[in-house]
Write a protein that holds these residues in place. Structure first.
Motif, mmCIF file in Angstrom:
data_model
loop_
_atom_site.group_PDB
_atom_site.id
_atom_site.type_symbol
_atom_site.label_atom_id
_atom_site.label_comp_id
_atom_site.label_asym_id
_atom_site.label_seq_id
_atom_site.Cartn_x
_atom_site.Cartn_y
_atom_site.Cartn_z
ATOM 1 N N ASP A 243 19.993 79.207 22.858
ATOM 2 C CA ASP A 243 19.228 78.910 21.648
ATOM 3 C C ASP A 243 20.139 79.177 20.455
ATOM 4 N N ILE A 244 20.969 78.176 20.129
ATOM 5 C CA ILE A 244 22.044 78.356 19.136
ATOM 6 C C ILE A 244 21.566 78.019 17.733
ATOM 7 N N ARG A 245 21.968 78.835 16.782
ATOM 8 C CA ARG A 245 21.802 78.518 15.361
ATOM 9 C C ARG A 245 23.182 78.548 14.721
ATOM 10 N N THR A 246 23.527 77.480 13.994
ATOM 11 C CA THR A 246 24.817 77.426 13.318
ATOM 12 C C THR A 246 24.638 77.851 11.870
ATOM 13 N N THR A 247 25.435 78.786 11.404
ATOM 14 C CA THR A 247 25.327 79.282 10.040
ATOM 15 C C THR A 247 25.996 78.321 9.061
ATOM 16 N N PHE A 248 25.753 78.510 7.762
ATOM 17 C CA PHE A 248 26.394 77.704 6.730
ATOM 18 C C PHE A 248 27.905 77.906 6.759
ATOM 19 N N ALA A 249 28.352 79.059 7.272
ATOM 20 C CA ALA A 249 29.781 79.322 7.425
ATOM 21 C C ALA A 249 30.366 78.612 8.642
ATOM 22 N N GLY A 250 29.504 77.965 9.441
ATOM 23 C CA GLY A 250 29.979 77.206 10.587
ATOM 24 C C GLY A 250 30.081 78.005 11.873
ATOM 25 N N ILE A 251 29.459 79.182 11.935
ATOM 26 C CA ILE A 251 29.525 80.035 13.120
ATOM 27 C C ILE A 251 28.279 79.826 13.983
ATOM 28 N N ALA A 252 28.498 79.547 15.263
ATOM 29 C CA ALA A 252 27.387 79.439 16.212
ATOM 30 C C ALA A 252 26.898 80.843 16.554
ATOM 31 N N GLU A 253 25.593 81.062 16.451
ATOM 32 C CA GLU A 253 25.035 82.389 16.690
ATOM 33 C C GLU A 253 23.825 82.326 17.618
ATOM 34 N N VAL A 254 23.623 83.430 18.333
ATOM 35 C CA VAL A 254 22.412 83.629 19.130
ATOM 36 C C VAL A 254 21.809 84.970 18.723
ATOM 37 N N GLU A 255 20.517 85.103 18.919
ATOM 38 C CA GLU A 255 19.830 86.346 18.589
ATOM 39 C C GLU A 255 19.986 87.357 19.729
ATOM 40 N N PRO A 256 19.982 88.656 19.416
ATOM 41 C CA PRO A 256 20.074 89.677 20.473
ATOM 42 C C PRO A 256 18.989 89.531 21.531
ATOM 43 N N GLU A 257 17.761 89.135 21.117
ATOM 44 C CA GLU A 257 16.676 88.980 22.078
ATOM 45 C C GLU A 257 17.037 87.959 23.155
ATOM 46 N N TRP A 258 17.684 86.858 22.751
ATOM 47 C CA TRP A 258 18.075 85.832 23.722
ATOM 48 C C TRP A 258 19.107 86.415 24.697
ATOM 49 N N VAL A 259 20.053 87.190 24.178
ATOM 50 C CA VAL A 259 21.086 87.774 25.026
ATOM 51 C C VAL A 259 20.470 88.751 26.025
ATOM 52 N N ILE A 260 19.544 89.581 25.564
ATOM 53 C CA ILE A 260 18.888 90.543 26.448
ATOM 54 C C ILE A 260 18.204 89.830 27.607
ATOM 55 N N GLN A 261 17.572 88.698 27.308
ATOM 56 C CA GLN A 261 16.826 87.968 28.335
ATOM 57 C C GLN A 261 17.737 87.155 29.255
ATOM 58 N N ASN A 262 18.976 86.882 28.801
ATOM 59 C CA ASN A 262 19.849 85.981 29.563
ATOM 60 C C ASN A 262 21.180 86.625 29.945
ATOM 61 N N GLN A 263 21.220 87.951 30.012
ATOM 62 C CA GLN A 263 22.476 88.644 30.297
ATOM 63 C C GLN A 263 23.196 88.155 31.551
#
Length: 346
Positions: A243-263
């Motif tokens: 579940d990727i969100r790209t910032t205005f700076a151009g960085i692809a990010e995921v939320e910690p909750e997603w990482v916890i669920q998909n480790q």
């Protein structure tokens, strides 16, 4: 009013974001298809709701993002009725007004570059978004796509040069890095239409120009007649591994909750220094630790069989790690938004 001038280097196109500071409602003028992620990221970071996308004309050098942004945000599409593009919600006529709360744009038909060229003027006459009709020390070409130099001269002199001298000019393009001008400047110094030039001067100048055929016209014009909708009607592919969100700076990010669920399905790369890792993060149990200061030398240690998400204290150093990994050929990589600080608050 919030005003942002955004730039696409490939087509030298300016996109303008106008938004009301109180209601957070926004308008985008002349968005570029390939820059839609950037524009959506800026809207999200500024907490703005996109309500209208407006094109100043049917562009020949890039594809508009109007349809794509409509699919993503539910905004309405506005453009000149003379263009007759599909998927348009607000077909504009000369003299119309449109906008959002506290930001109203007047519609001035300014053909000559194309039949559908339109200039959008802020209601208080302080700003004009002139598309390709009037550029900074230049103007749109008139040798193709319904071009008519005499009509272009009249559009500029009767619809734009009649605005107040201090009205700011914001064009759709600039090829030399210039960002804005004014009516007074262009009336005095525009080498094609300023400094007392009459219609004959202008027409002779424009007819004598020899310009190359626009490189993207064959793809851009048909697409822009669909308001930028791809021929197959499908949205561009998005990353499907997270579940990727790209910032205005151009960085692809995921939320910690997603990482916890998909480790189990990702490699978590912790780039903090050794002395920062005394306190254990719960429920983080399978992180690979390589300090950012050593990552370039040890990047071969990062597995390639799974996507990689990067972690540091605040999410800043780990965003640089994303860039390093991409340079090394990792294509499925993202930063953990907010780092350890956000992880602990999750």
């Amino acid at each position: 009013m919030i005003l942002r001038q955004l730039y696409d280097a490939v087509s030298s196109t300016y996109t303008y974001l106008l938004a009301d500071e109180k209601t957070r409602q926004a308008i985008l003028i002349d968005p570029v298809f390939e820059q839609s992620r950037r524009d959506l990221a800026l809207l999200q970071e500024l907490n703005l709701a996109l309500k209208i996308v407006a094109d100043t004309h049917a562009h020949a050098d890039h594809i508009t993002a109007a349809w794509l942004l409509k699919q993503k945000t539910g905004c309405r599409i506005a453009s000149s009725a003379a263009i007759a593009a599909s998927h348009v919600d607000l077909p504009l006529q000369h003299g119309d007004e449109f906008g959002v709360n506290n930001i109203i744009l007047q519609v001035r038909s300014t053909p000559g570059h194309t039949n559908g060229c339109t200039t959008y003027v802020l209601a208080d006459l302080s700003m004009a978004f002139t598309g390709d009709t009037l550029l900074i020390r230049g103007c749109g070409r008139s040798d193709f796509q319904q071009g008519d130099p005499a009509q272009l001269y009249r559009s500029i002199t009767e619809q734009i040069f009649t605005l107040p001298d201090d009205c700011a000019i914001y064009p759709a393009h600039d090829y030399h890095g210039r960002t804005r001008s004014s009516v007074a400047e262009e009336k005095a110094f525009n080498p094609r239409v300023g400094g007392g030039a009459n219609e004959r001067d202008f027409v002779q100048y424009m007819k004598a120009m020899q310009l190359p055929h626009p490189k993207k016209i064959d793809a851009a014009l048909p697409a822009n007649m669909r308001s930028g909708m791809p021929e197959d009607g499908h949205l561009p592919d998005e990353p499907d591994w997270a579940d990727i969100r790209t910032t205005f700076a151009g960085i692809a990010e995921v939320e910690p909750e997603w990482v916890i669920q998909n480790q189990p399905s990702v490699t978590i790369l912790d780039v903090r220094e050794d002395d920062e890792q005394e306190e254990r993060l719960e429920p983080l149990n399978n992180a690979l630790s390589i300090p950012l200061s050593e990552l370039r030398q040890r990047i071969a240690e990062v597995p390639r069989d799974r996507p990689v998400v990067t972690l540091c204290r605040s999410g800043k150093r780990s965003s640089l790690a994303v860039s390093m990994l991409k340079e090394a050929g990792h294509d499925k990589v993202a930063n953990i938004h907010g780092g350890v600080l956000r992880w602990r608050s999750s």
